[in-house]
Design a protein around this motif. Structure first.
Motif, short mmCIF file in Angstrom:
data_model
loop_
_atom_site.label_atom_id
_atom_site.label_comp_id
_atom_site.label_asym_id
_atom_site.label_seq_id
_atom_site.Cartn_x
_atom_site.Cartn_y
_atom_site.Cartn_z
N PHE A 1 -0.77 4.84 11.04
CA PHE A 1 -1.55 4.69 9.82
C PHE A 1 -2.81 3.89 10.10
N VAL A 2 -2.62 2.78 10.82
CA VAL A 2 -3.76 1.92 11.10
C VAL A 2 -4.80 2.68 11.91
N GLY B 1 -4.40 -6.24 1.84
CA GLY B 1 -4.04 -6.19 3.25
C GLY B 1 -4.57 -4.92 3.90
N TRP B 2 -4.32 -3.82 3.23
CA TRP B 2 -4.72 -2.54 3.78
C TRP B 2 -6.23 -2.45 3.95
N SER B 3 -6.98 -2.93 2.95
CA SER B 3 -8.44 -2.83 3.09
C SER B 3 -8.98 -3.77 4.14
N HIS C 1 0.82 -1.20 0.00
CA HIS C 1 0.00 0.00 0.00
C HIS C 1 0.87 1.26 0.00
N PHE C 2 2.08 1.14 0.53
CA PHE C 2 2.93 2.32 0.68
C PHE C 2 3.85 2.56 -0.49
N ILE C 3 3.77 1.66 -1.48
CA ILE C 3 4.55 1.89 -2.70
C ILE C 3 3.72 2.80 -3.59
#
Lengths: 320, 292
Positions: free
Chosen positions: B281-282, A194-196, A138-140
Motif C-alpha cells: 500500500f505504501v 497517518g496515511w497522508s 485508513h483501512f476501516i
C-alpha cells in the motif's frame, strides 16, 4: 541491416503518402486488433461517462423519466435561476467552501508535522510501530467510521462518558449544528492523518543527506536544519498536494456527510453535492438537481484546469 | 559528533511521549468497540466511565449478529463484487493501458484525449443515475461492477507502468510472432507486476468500501453489499430484527452491543490482513503520487 532499413523506408513512405482515407485504411489494416482491444474501453467511457454528459440536458427541462430527455418540457434556464434565487444557494456555497477549506487547513499541516516527528525517531522499530498504528484507521471503511463516530458522539456515547468525568452534561452532538464541522474534521484527522503523512515522509527521506552534513559542520542546530533544509525540501510536495486539494475544493467528502448529517443540522452540513442527491433522488426534482450538478461540474472543470496548470508549471508533475 | 544537548534530549523525550499518546488515541476507539462488543449488554448500558476491558463476558451479540441473514448475504455479495469486479477492472484497465502504450497507432492521441477529458468533466449524479437505469442495471448487482469498471486515475498509473517495460523485450516477442493479447498477458503484465498489484489493492479497497451506488441502485436488501447492511445497522439503527426475541426491556441493551459486534465482524478481516499488505500500500501511494 539493409533489408530492415528498406522495410522501414517502405513503411515510412506508406505512412507519408496517400490521403487521409488511405492512411486510415492502412492504419486500420495494421492495427485492427489493437482497436479491438480498445473497443470495450471506449464502450465503457461512452456508456458511463459520455452518455451522462449528454444527460446534462435534463438540467434544462422539467424532466419526467417517462417522457425521456427529448420528450420532457424544455424550460431553458429556469432550473438555474430558481436555484440561484433560493435561500439554499448561499448556504450551500458557504458550507461547501468552509468545510473544504477547514479540512485542507487542518489535514495538510498535521500530516506534515507527523511526518517530521516520525522522521526524528531514531529507533526503526518504534517508527514502524507508530506508522502501522496511525495508518490503520485508513483501512476501516467509511460506513463503519461514520457508524463509530455517530455512536461515540451520541447521548450515551464515549465522548459524553469522558466529558462526564469532568462534570459536563451530556449533549447529543450530531443534533447541534455548531458541532458538525469539528466532528467532521476530527474524525477525518483520526482516520487519515497517518496515511497522508506517508507522502511527506517519502519527500523527507528523499532530501540529500549531504545538506544536513554540511549544515552540521556549519554549526546549524536541529531546529535550524528543519527550518532551512527539511521544510524547503518538502515544499514542492506540499504545494502540489495543496493545489490538488484546491482543485477539488467543490468536492467535499460527500459520502461522509450523507452518512452523518440529518435535517436538524443542514444549516452547517448541507453542501452542494448532498443537495444534488436530496433534490434528485429523494424529492425527485430531477431538473433542479441536474442543474445544480451541472453548475458544480462547470466550476470543478475550471478549478481542476487551473490547479493542474499551476502544478505543471511548478513541478512538471500534473494530473496527466 | 557532539553529545546530544539537553534541549535535544527534552525534544526526543517529548516526541516519544507524544507519538505514544497519538497511537493510544488512534487505537483506543477500536479497543473500546472490541471491549463493548464482548461485554454483557445490561452492564454496558448501566456503565458510566471509560472501558479498560470487557464488562463481564458475553458472545450473545455475536451469536445474534451472525444469525442475521443480511450480514451473511452482505458478505457474500461483497465477495462476489470483489472477485468479479476486480477481474473486470483489471482486464479493462490493462486493455486501455496497453492500447495507449503501443507505438504507431493513428487514433491513439484522440482516444487518449477522450479518456482524459472525463477526469475534468462529468455529467453529475442525476444523468449518471438515469444512464445506469436505462441500461437495465437498476436493482442488479452488476450496477456495482460495470459503472466503476475503469478508474481513469488508475488507468494512467497502469499506462505509466506498462510504458516502463523495455522496448527490446517487446520487440523480441513481436519477432516471435506474439499476438497483442499474448504480448499483454505474457510479457507486459508479468513485467509490471508491482503496478498490477497496486491496481488490485486500489480497486479492491474501493469495492470493499463502496456503498453509495448500492444505496441508489439496489432495491432488494438481499442484494446489498456488506457496507450497505452495516449502514442500515449502524447509522439507521435498524437492529430490531437482531434484537427481537430478547427478554422484555433488554432489547435496547442488546441492540447496542449488536452494533459493536457488527463493526468488529465487518472490520476485523481487513485489519488482520492490512499489516501484511502495508508495504504494498505504501509503495502504491508513492507510485500513485509520482506517476499521476
Amino acid at each position: 541491416m539493409d533489408i530492415k532499413n528498406n522495410a522501414l523506408a517502405k513503411t515510412a513512405r506508406a505512412y507519408a503518402g496517400g490521403g487521409f482515407g488511405k492512411r486510415a485504411a492502412k492504419d486500420f489494416k495494421r492495427n485492427y486488433s489493437l482497436y479491438l482491444i480498445a473497443l470495450p474501453v471506449l464502450l465503457f467511457y461512452i456508456l458511463f461517462a459520455y452518455k451522462p454528459m449528454y444527460g446534462v440536458w435534463i438540467a434544462f427541462t422539467r424532466f419526467n423519466p417517462a417522457q425521456g430527455i427529448v420528450g420532457s418540457p424544455w424550460v431553458g434556464l429556469a432550473n438555474f435561476t430558481s436555484f440561484f434565487r433560493s435561500h439554499y444557494f448561499a448556504r450551500l456555497m458557504k458550507n461547501t467552501l468552509f468545510i473544504s477549506a477547514a479540512s485542507i487547513l487542518f489535514s495538510i499541516p498535521s500530516a506534515v508535522l507527523l511526518a517530521l516527528l516520525i522522521n526524528e525517531v531514531k529507533s526503526k522499530a518504534f517508527a514502524k510501530t507508530v506508522q502501522t498504528i496511525t495508518y490503520m484507521p485508513h483501512f476501516i471503511s467509511l460506513v463503519v467510521v461514520c457508524g463509530i463516530v455517530a455512536d461515540f458522539v451520541s447521548l450515551d456515547g464515549l465522548v459524553n462518558k469522558i466529558l462526564a468525568l469532568f462534570g459536563a452534561e451530556a449533549v447529543s452532538f450530531l443534533q447541534m449544528p455548531e458541532y458538525f464541522v469539528p466532528i467532521y474534521i476530527i474524525s477525518d484527522l483520526w482516520q487519515e492523518v497517518g496515511w497522508s503523512s506517508i507522502i511527506y515522509l517519502a519527500a523527507i527521506v528523499g532530501i540529500d543527506a549531504e545538506l544536513y552534513e554540511a549544515a552540521t559542520i556549519d554549526g546549524a542546530g536541529r531546529v535550524r536544519q528543519v527550518l532551512h533544509i527539511t521544510l524547503p525540501g518538502i515544499l514542492p510536495t506540499v504545494v502540489i498536494m495543496l493545489l490538488l486539494r484546491l482543485g477539488a475544493i467543490m468536492n467535499v467528502g460527500f459520502e461522509k456527510i450523507i452518512l452523518l448529517y440529518n435535517p436538524m443540522i443542514y444549516d452547517t452540513s448541507d453542501v452542494i453535492s448532498t443537495y444534488v442527491y436530496r433534490a434528485g433522488l429523494e424529492n425527485f426534482d430531477f431538473g433542479l438537481s441536474a442543474a445544480v450538478g451541472l453548475f458544480n461540474s462547470v466550476i470543478n472543470f475550471a478549478l481542476i484546469l487551473i490547479s493542474n496548470t499551476l502544478c505543471r508549471k511548478l513541478n512538471e508533475t500534473s494530473l496527466w | 559528533m557532539a553529545r546530544p544537548s539537553v534541549s535535544r534530549k527534552v525534544f526526543v523525550g517529548t516526541n516519544t511521549v507524544f507519538l505514544v499518546f497519538l497511537c493510544a488515541v488512534t487505537l483506543y476507539p477500536l479497543l473500546y468497540i472490541l471491549f463493548s462488543s464482548l461485554s454483557e449488554p445490561e452492564s454496558l448500558l448501566m456503565y458510566t466511565g471509560v472501558l479498560y476491558k470487557p464488562l463481564g463476558f458475553s458472545l450473545e451479540s455475536y451469536r445474534r449478529a451472525f444469525s442475521y441473514p443480511l450480514l451473511f448475504s452482505g458478505y457474500m455479495n461483497t465477495l462476489f463484487v470483489l472477485a468479479v469486479g476486480l477481474a473486470v477492472n483489471l482486464t479493462l484497465t490493462a486493455f486501455g493501458a496497453f492500447f495507449l502504450t503501443r507505438g504507431n497507432v493513428m487514433w491513439q492521441r484522440p482516444i487518449a484525449l477522450v479518456i482524459v477529458f472525463t477526469m475534468f468533466f462529468n455529467g453529475g449524479l442525476i444523468p449518471f443515475y438515469f444512464t445506469v437505469k436505462d441500461l437495465g442495471l437498476y436493482n442488479s448487482i452488476w450496477s456495482l461492477i460495470f459503472p466503476t469498471a475503469i478508474n481513469t486515475f488508475n488507468l494512467i498509473i497502469m499506462r505509466t507502468g506498462f510504458a516502463a517495460v523495455p522496448r527490446s523485450l517487446e520487440e523480441s516477442a513481436e519477432i516471435d510472432g506474439a499476438s497483442h493479447l499474448t504480448m499483454m498477458f505474457k510479457i507486459i503484465m508479468p513485467l509490471s507486476l508491482p503496478t498490477v498489484s497496486i491496481m488490485i489493492l486500489y480497486y479492491g479497497v474501493a469495492h470493499w468500501n463502496a456503498w453509495f451506488n448500492a444505496s441508489i441502485f439496489l432495491r432488494d436488501s438481499y442484494k446489498w453489499p456488506l457496507q450497505l447492511v452495516a449502514r442500515q445497522v449502524l447509522l439507521q439503527n435498524d437492529t430490531s430484527r437482531m434484537a427481537a426475541g430478547a427478554v422484555q426491556g433488554s432489547e435496547l441493551a442488546i441492540s447496542e452491543t449488536i452494533k459493536y459486534s457488527v463493526i468488529v465482524i465487518s472490520t476485523l478481516p481487513i485489519l488482520v490482513i492490512y499489516p501484511f499488505l502495508q508495504r504494498y500500500f505504501v509503495k502504491g501511494v508513492m507510485v500513485g503520487a509520482i506517476k499521476a
